[in-house]
Design a protein around this motif. Structure first.
Motif, PDB file in Angstrom:
ATOM      1  N   GLN A   1      31.381  63.963  43.798  1.00 27.99           N
ATOM      2  CA  GLN A   1      31.186  65.297  44.376  1.00 27.99           C
ATOM      3  C   GLN A   1      31.335  65.278  45.896  1.00 27.99           C
ATOM      4  O   GLN A   1      31.931  66.177  46.476  1.00 27.99           O
ATOM      5  CB  GLN A   1      29.799  65.845  44.006  1.00 27.99           C
ATOM      6  CG  GLN A   1      29.673  66.284  42.559  1.00 27.99           C
ATOM      7  CD  GLN A   1      30.324  67.619  42.302  1.00 27.99           C
ATOM      8  OE1 GLN A   1      31.532  67.695  42.139  1.00 27.99           O
ATOM      9  NE2 GLN A   1      29.544  68.677  42.239  1.00 27.99           N
ATOM     10  N   ASP A   2      30.775  64.251  46.520  1.00 28.61           N
ATOM     11  CA  ASP A   2      30.900  64.129  47.976  1.00 28.61           C
ATOM     12  C   ASP A   2      32.353  63.972  48.393  1.00 28.61           C
ATOM     13  O   ASP A   2      32.757  64.456  49.454  1.00 28.61           O
ATOM     14  CB  ASP A   2      30.085  62.928  48.481  1.00 28.61           C
ATOM     15  CG  ASP A   2      28.622  63.296  48.693  1.00 28.61           C
ATOM     16  OD1 ASP A   2      28.363  64.424  49.138  1.00 28.61           O
ATOM     17  OD2 ASP A   2      27.756  62.463  48.392  1.00 28.61           O
ATOM     18  N   SER A   3      33.117  63.283  47.559  1.00 30.12           N
ATOM     19  CA  SER A   3      34.537  63.088  47.869  1.00 30.12           C
ATOM     20  C   SER A   3      35.305  64.391  47.790  1.00 30.12           C
ATOM     21  O   SER A   3      36.282  64.593  48.502  1.00 30.12           O
ATOM     22  CB  SER A   3      35.154  62.089  46.889  1.00 30.12           C
ATOM     23  OG  SER A   3      34.437  60.892  46.927  1.00 30.12           O
ATOM     24  N   LEU A   4      34.881  65.276  46.907  1.00 28.86           N
ATOM     25  CA  LEU A   4      35.589  66.542  46.730  1.00 28.86           C
ATOM     26  C   LEU A   4      35.133  67.616  47.710  1.00 28.86           C
ATOM     27  O   LEU A   4      35.841  68.575  47.969  1.00 28.86           O
ATOM     28  CB  LEU A   4      35.383  67.064  45.295  1.00 28.86           C
ATOM     29  CG  LEU A   4      36.040  66.264  44.184  1.00 28.86           C
ATOM     30  CD1 LEU A   4      35.547  66.746  42.824  1.00 28.86           C
ATOM     31  CD2 LEU A   4      37.560  66.390  44.247  1.00 28.86           C
ATOM     32  N   SER A   5      33.920  67.466  48.215  1.00 31.37           N
ATOM     33  CA  SER A   5      33.342  68.516  49.051  1.00 31.37           C
ATOM     34  C   SER A   5      33.718  68.361  50.525  1.00 31.37           C
ATOM     35  O   SER A   5      34.003  67.265  50.999  1.00 31.37           O
ATOM     36  CB  SER A   5      31.821  68.498  48.919  1.00 31.37           C
ATOM     37  OG  SER A   5      31.255  69.411  49.825  1.00 31.37           O
ATOM     38  N   GLY A   6      33.701  69.488  51.205  1.00 34.09           N
ATOM     39  CA  GLY A   6      33.985  69.477  52.634  1.00 34.09           C
ATOM     40  C   GLY A   6      32.742  69.223  53.465  1.00 34.09           C
ATOM     41  O   GLY A   6      32.802  69.166  54.689  1.00 34.09           O
ATOM     42  N   GLY A   7      31.620  69.073  52.803  1.00 32.63           N
ATOM     43  CA  GLY A   7      30.356  68.829  53.511  1.00 32.63           C
ATOM     44  C   GLY A   7      30.217  67.388  53.949  1.00 32.63           C
ATOM     45  O   GLY A   7      31.058  66.549  53.622  1.00 32.63           O
ATOM     46  N   PRO A   8      29.147  67.092  54.689  1.00 32.25           N
ATOM     47  CA  PRO A   8      28.924  65.711  55.123  1.00 32.25           C
ATOM     48  C   PRO A   8      28.770  64.777  53.919  1.00 32.25           C
ATOM     49  O   PRO A   8      28.104  65.134  52.951  1.00 32.25           O
ATOM     50  CB  PRO A   8      27.610  65.781  55.913  1.00 32.25           C
ATOM     51  CG  PRO A   8      27.406  67.220  56.206  1.00 32.25           C
ATOM     52  CD  PRO A   8      28.088  67.995  55.142  1.00 32.25           C
ATOM     53  N   ILE A  22      22.521  70.852  57.241  1.00 27.99           N
ATOM     54  CA  ILE A  22      23.273  71.724  58.165  1.00 27.99           C
ATOM     55  C   ILE A  22      22.494  71.928  59.461  1.00 27.99           C
ATOM     56  O   ILE A  22      23.036  71.831  60.558  1.00 27.99           O
ATOM     57  CB  ILE A  22      23.570  73.087  57.493  1.00 27.99           C
ATOM     58  CG1 ILE A  22      24.612  72.915  56.377  1.00 27.99           C
ATOM     59  CG2 ILE A  22      24.077  74.117  58.505  1.00 27.99           C
ATOM     60  CD1 ILE A  22      24.788  74.133  55.490  1.00 27.99           C
ATOM     61  N   PRO A  73      24.869  79.829  57.804  1.00 28.63           N
ATOM     62  CA  PRO A  73      25.914  80.859  57.665  1.00 28.63           C
ATOM     63  C   PRO A  73      25.333  82.155  57.113  1.00 28.63           C
ATOM     64  O   PRO A  73      24.354  82.126  56.368  1.00 28.63           O
ATOM     65  CB  PRO A  73      26.906  80.225  56.682  1.00 28.63           C
ATOM     66  CG  PRO A  73      26.177  79.119  56.034  1.00 28.63           C
ATOM     67  CD  PRO A  73      25.128  78.663  56.970  1.00 28.63           C
ATOM     68  N   ILE A  86      20.881  70.700  51.456  1.00 30.25           N
ATOM     69  CA  ILE A  86      22.079  71.141  52.190  1.00 30.25           C
ATOM     70  C   ILE A  86      21.680  71.893  53.466  1.00 30.25           C
ATOM     71  O   ILE A  86      22.220  71.644  54.543  1.00 30.25           O
ATOM     72  CB  ILE A  86      22.988  72.013  51.282  1.00 30.25           C
ATOM     73  CG1 ILE A  86      23.632  71.141  50.207  1.00 30.25           C
ATOM     74  CG2 ILE A  86      24.071  72.715  52.103  1.00 30.25           C
ATOM     75  CD1 ILE A  86      24.368  71.890  49.124  1.00 30.25           C
ATOM     76  N   ILE A  87      20.702  72.789  53.324  1.00 23.90           N
ATOM     77  CA  ILE A  87      20.237  73.566  54.490  1.00 23.90           C
ATOM     78  C   ILE A  87      19.691  72.625  55.566  1.00 23.90           C
ATOM     79  O   ILE A  87      20.010  72.757  56.753  1.00 23.90           O
ATOM     80  CB  ILE A  87      19.169  74.600  54.062  1.00 23.90           C
ATOM     81  CG1 ILE A  87      19.848  75.731  53.269  1.00 23.90           C
ATOM     82  CG2 ILE A  87      18.424  75.176  55.266  1.00 23.90           C
ATOM     83  CD1 ILE A  87      18.889  76.651  52.534  1.00 23.90           C
ATOM     84  N   ASN A 123      19.920  72.969  47.379  1.00 23.30           N
ATOM     85  CA  ASN A 123      20.155  73.908  48.485  1.00 23.30           C
ATOM     86  C   ASN A 123      19.314  73.577  49.698  1.00 23.30           C
ATOM     87  O   ASN A 123      19.779  73.692  50.839  1.00 23.30           O
ATOM     88  CB  ASN A 123      19.899  75.342  48.024  1.00 23.30           C
ATOM     89  CG  ASN A 123      21.076  75.914  47.247  1.00 23.30           C
ATOM     90  OD1 ASN A 123      22.191  75.902  47.722  1.00 23.30           O
ATOM     91  ND2 ASN A 123      20.830  76.392  46.043  1.00 23.30           N
ATOM     92  N   ILE A 150      25.538  64.077  50.793  1.00 25.82           N
ATOM     93  CA  ILE A 150      24.642  65.163  50.373  1.00 25.82           C
ATOM     94  C   ILE A 150      24.406  65.108  48.861  1.00 25.82           C
ATOM     95  O   ILE A 150      23.266  65.142  48.391  1.00 25.82           O
ATOM     96  CB  ILE A 150      25.220  66.542  50.770  1.00 25.82           C
ATOM     97  CG1 ILE A 150      24.995  66.786  52.262  1.00 25.82           C
ATOM     98  CG2 ILE A 150      24.572  67.669  49.963  1.00 25.82           C
ATOM     99  CD1 ILE A 150      25.378  68.165  52.728  1.00 25.82           C
ATOM    100  N   PHE A 151      25.481  65.010  48.112  1.00 27.30           N
ATOM    101  CA  PHE A 151      25.356  65.018  46.656  1.00 27.30           C
ATOM    102  C   PHE A 151      24.762  63.698  46.139  1.00 27.30           C
ATOM    103  O   PHE A 151      23.986  63.697  45.195  1.00 27.30           O
ATOM    104  CB  PHE A 151      26.706  65.296  46.005  1.00 27.30           C
ATOM    105  CG  PHE A 151      27.186  66.701  46.235  1.00 27.30           C
ATOM    106  CD1 PHE A 151      26.696  67.752  45.471  1.00 27.30           C
ATOM    107  CD2 PHE A 151      28.103  66.980  47.221  1.00 27.30           C
ATOM    108  CE1 PHE A 151      27.121  69.052  45.694  1.00 27.30           C
ATOM    109  CE2 PHE A 151      28.527  68.280  47.453  1.00 27.30           C
ATOM    110  CZ  PHE A 151      28.039  69.322  46.683  1.00 27.30           C
TER     111      PHE A 151
END
Lengths: 270, 175
Positions: free
Chosen positions: B61-68, B117, B127, B113-114, B110, B71-72
């Motif tokens: 999931q981390d590899s697919l996501s644009g997030g840091p 961020i 956001p 993630i929050i 969530n 996280i997953f």
């Protein structure tokens, strides 16, 4: 006996000749007979026809049902083919746009298709079907004819992750095209970015086009980003808040162009 | 065989979430579909089987996501650990647990993630629409979470039955 036979034949011939001469005259007994017999004849004829029709219709219906099934199948195939053709047509239009865009740009490009989106709704990234094997590397800009899409955040052998400009971690050095006011485009949500660090003194109006400045070293100068959709000047602070709506519809993104190399002429210095 | 099943199922969930669901706007704010799977592993599978796979899922999931990155990995690992800890004093078969467990997982994800961020990232604020996003995800989780866990459970049972039959047939042919 012989005399009787001769008489009978003679009478017969006379009657025949008489009836032949007056054959157009209708005779009452004939009409009565006709009136009595005809309804029965009619009934029987109709019954026979009815049965015949039922028989022929049954078979006709069976064949019609079969034909109907075949036609339905054909219609299904035709609809499917039509959908495919519509898809091909739309894809063709998009690719033509990209091609025209590419003709107007200098440098080398590679077209890529989006194969997946971010698994989290918090981040805005997509995966494309080209990678290091195709000459892609981290930091290369990704565009379409409408404007900037984002940049390569990670590249594997055959796929790459593209960080979209609407992601909160994205930043693009930008200019307001009309007044050359400079700022940094940062992602905020699915349909909006913010042009930050624009000085209050600069003239920025709703509807102004925002383009890349080329100063960030990622995006070539002059690429479209979006248009100003809101300007807020607070009572304090040296900067104004500028909301920018990207030209790119990120929900409908399917194919993109990755700029592999930008010629020297297209740089921040021009 | 179990590992094959986990791979197959997680692949289905990932493809659903990243490729099919984006075509339907109603699923724009759908929660991470691997959360029920992580809970399933935590509730019903041993740690030696669950932990490597949970880490693999997080990595994917981390590899697919644009997030840091991480996280997953973090979310799934701690979800699994906390679930394992919970089942030491809660009955795992308790269906009432299923009702809230996915929603709780979505909330935890969530929050992670929050926190990432705000405190680890460069963003000074969240956001716009983040509250709606979290609430929508929680509602989705409450409605569909238990169904997903049941579906995973049923699919796993069927898979196990099917796999054991195949193994029996192979052994019979060998003997």
């Amino acid at each position: 006996m012989i005399v009787g036979l001769v008489v009978a034949v003679t009478v017969n011939i006379i009657v025949l000749s008489l009836s032949t001469r007056h054959h157009k005259k209708a005779y009452v007994p004939g009409r009565i007979a006709l009136a009595i017999v005809a309804p029965f004849q009619k009934a029987v004829t109709r019954s026979v026809r009815f049965c015949k029709n039922i028989w022929s219709h049954y078979f006709a219906l069976v064949s019609v049902t079969e034909e109907n099934q075949v036609l339905k199948e054909l219609l299904k195939e035709a609809v499917q083919k039509n959908n495919q053709l519509v898809e091909v047509e739309l894809s063709n239009m998009r690719l033509r746009e990209l091609l025209n865009f590419r003709k107007n740009m200098t440098g080398s490009f590679i077209a890529a298709e989006i194969i997946s989106r971010d698994p989290s709704s918090w981040f805005k990234a997509v995966v494309i079907d080209k990678g290091q094997a195709d000459g892609l590397s981290k930091g290369q800009p990704v565009v379409i004819s409408e404007g900037i899409v984002g940049q390569i955040a990670e590249a594997s052998a055959h796929q790459s992750k593209v960080l979209l400009i609407i992601d909160q971690n994205s930043a693009v050095d930008a200019l307001v095209q009309r007044t050359r006011a400079r700022g940094i485009i940062e992602g905020k949500s699915a349909d909006q970015c913010f042009l930050k660090y624009v000085l209050r003194k600069h003239d920025v109006k709703v509807g102004d086009a925002v383009v890349s400045s080329g100063l960030d070293g990622v995006y070539p100068k002059g690429l479209q980003i979006g248009y100003v959709s809101g300007v807020i000047k607070r009572n304090s602070g040296i900067f104004q808040e500028v909301a920018v709506t990207p030209y790119v519809d990120f929900e409908k993104l399917e194919e993109v162009l990755v700029i592999l190399s930008v010629p020297e002429s297209v740089s921040a210095n021009d | 065989m179990n590992f094959l099943f986990y791979m197959f199922l997680s692949l289905i969930f990932v493809i659903l979430k990243t490729t099919l669901m984006p075509y339907f706007s109603m699923f724009d704010q759908f929660y991470d579909m691997l959360i029920p799977f992580v809970f399933y592993l935590g509730l019903y599978r041993p740690a030696r089987e669950g932990i490597p796979f949970v880490l693999l899922l997080g990595f994917m999931q981390d590899s697919l996501s644009g997030g840091p990155f991480g996280i997953f990995l973090t979310t799934y690992f701690w979800m699994f650990v906390v679930t394992r800890w919970f089942v030491t004093f809660l009955h795992a078969g308790n269906k009432g647990l299923w009702l809230i467990v996915v929603a709780a997982g979505v909330l935890v994800e969530n929050l992670i993630i929050i926190a990432t961020i705000l405190w680890l990232g460069e963003a000074s604020e969240l956001p716009p629409g983040w509250g709606d996003r979290v609430v929508t995800q929680l509602l989705w989780a409450l409605i569909t979470g238990p169904v997903l866990i049941i579906a995973i459970s049923v699919a796993h049972r069927k898979w196990s039955g099917w796999a054991s039959r195949i193994v029996a047939v192979v052994k019979e042919q060998e003997s």
